[in-house]
Design a protein around this motif. Sequence first.
Motif, short mmCIF file in Angstrom:
data_model
loop_
_atom_site.label_atom_id
_atom_site.label_comp_id
_atom_site.label_asym_id
_atom_site.label_seq_id
_atom_site.Cartn_x
_atom_site.Cartn_y
_atom_site.Cartn_z
N GLU A 77 0.83 -1.21 0.00
CA GLU A 77 0.00 0.00 0.00
C GLU A 77 0.86 1.26 0.00
O GLU A 77 0.57 2.22 -0.69
CB GLU A 77 -0.95 0.00 1.20
CG GLU A 77 -2.09 -0.99 1.02
CD GLU A 77 -2.98 -1.12 2.25
OE1 GLU A 77 -2.64 -0.55 3.32
OE2 GLU A 77 -4.00 -1.81 2.15
N LYS A 78 1.97 1.24 0.76
CA LYS A 78 2.88 2.39 0.78
C LYS A 78 3.48 2.62 -0.61
O LYS A 78 3.59 3.76 -1.07
CB LYS A 78 4.00 2.17 1.80
CG LYS A 78 3.56 2.38 3.23
CD LYS A 78 4.73 2.16 4.19
CE LYS A 78 4.32 2.37 5.64
NZ LYS A 78 5.46 2.16 6.56
N ILE A 79 3.89 1.54 -1.26
CA ILE A 79 4.48 1.65 -2.61
C ILE A 79 3.45 2.19 -3.59
O ILE A 79 3.73 3.11 -4.37
CB ILE A 79 5.03 0.29 -3.07
CG1 ILE A 79 6.24 -0.12 -2.23
CG2 ILE A 79 5.38 0.32 -4.56
CD1 ILE A 79 6.66 -1.57 -2.41
N PHE A 80 2.24 1.65 -3.55
CA PHE A 80 1.19 2.09 -4.47
C PHE A 80 0.86 3.56 -4.22
O PHE A 80 0.73 4.34 -5.17
CB PHE A 80 -0.05 1.21 -4.31
CG PHE A 80 -1.07 1.48 -5.38
CD1 PHE A 80 -0.97 0.87 -6.62
CD2 PHE A 80 -2.11 2.36 -5.15
CE1 PHE A 80 -1.89 1.13 -7.61
CE2 PHE A 80 -3.04 2.63 -6.13
CZ PHE A 80 -2.93 2.01 -7.37
N ASN A 81 0.74 3.96 -2.95
CA ASN A 81 0.43 5.35 -2.63
C ASN A 81 1.55 6.30 -3.07
O ASN A 81 1.28 7.38 -3.60
CB ASN A 81 0.14 5.51 -1.14
CG ASN A 81 -1.18 4.86 -0.75
OD1 ASN A 81 -2.08 4.69 -1.57
ND2 ASN A 81 -1.29 4.46 0.50
N ALA A 82 2.80 5.89 -2.85
CA ALA A 82 3.93 6.73 -3.26
C ALA A 82 3.97 6.89 -4.78
O ALA A 82 4.21 8.00 -5.28
CB ALA A 82 5.25 6.13 -2.76
N SER A 83 3.72 5.81 -5.50
CA SER A 83 3.73 5.92 -6.97
C SER A 83 2.56 6.78 -7.44
O SER A 83 2.70 7.58 -8.38
CB SER A 83 3.71 4.55 -7.63
OG SER A 83 2.51 3.86 -7.34
N VAL A 120 -3.02 1.65 -16.92
CA VAL A 120 -2.82 1.02 -15.63
C VAL A 120 -3.98 1.39 -14.71
O VAL A 120 -4.31 2.55 -14.55
CB VAL A 120 -1.48 1.46 -15.00
CG1 VAL A 120 -1.29 0.82 -13.65
CG2 VAL A 120 -0.33 1.13 -15.93
N LYS A 121 -4.59 0.37 -14.12
CA LYS A 121 -5.67 0.59 -13.17
C LYS A 121 -5.38 -0.21 -11.92
O LYS A 121 -4.82 -1.29 -11.98
CB LYS A 121 -7.01 0.13 -13.75
CG LYS A 121 -7.50 0.98 -14.89
CD LYS A 121 -8.87 0.53 -15.31
CE LYS A 121 -9.38 1.40 -16.42
NZ LYS A 121 -10.72 1.01 -16.82
N LYS A 122 -5.80 0.31 -10.78
CA LYS A 122 -5.63 -0.41 -9.53
C LYS A 122 -6.67 -1.53 -9.46
O LYS A 122 -7.85 -1.32 -9.69
CB LYS A 122 -5.82 0.53 -8.34
CG LYS A 122 -5.62 -0.16 -7.01
CD LYS A 122 -5.76 0.81 -5.86
CE LYS A 122 -5.55 0.10 -4.56
NZ LYS A 122 -5.70 0.98 -3.41
#
Length: 124
Positions: A77-83, A120-122
């Motif tokens: 989640e941290k990686i996804f939020n940072a990106s 790209v979609k989550k």
Amino acid sequence: MGEVDPAFVQELEHRPKQGIIEAEGLPIIDLSILSSSDATPDHSQALEGLVKQVGNACRDWGFFQVINHRVSMEKREKIFNASGKFFAQPLEEKNKIRRDEKRVLGYYDAEHTKNVRDCVKKLT
């Protein structure tokens, strides 16, 4: 639903064959073997099998799902939020770390797959 940007539409010859997708399913790569410190011939064969699975998935599909990778949900989640924060910045900010001939790592927004921009979609 609105119109689809033509930049995201692949030509028919580049689209996956529907019958193949339905017959094979999404490649799932289990990385649990990497957590083992076993040094037996069976372990070596399992590692070779993993390498082949990744190669086959890349060649046949272009992507795969990874399971048992031991990366925590919090870290993901941290990686996804940072990106997400990075890519939400104005182009001027992202261009400060633009990839070029001297800097091989960095921001690059001209990537194309068979001349179609990646979408790209989550996944939820």
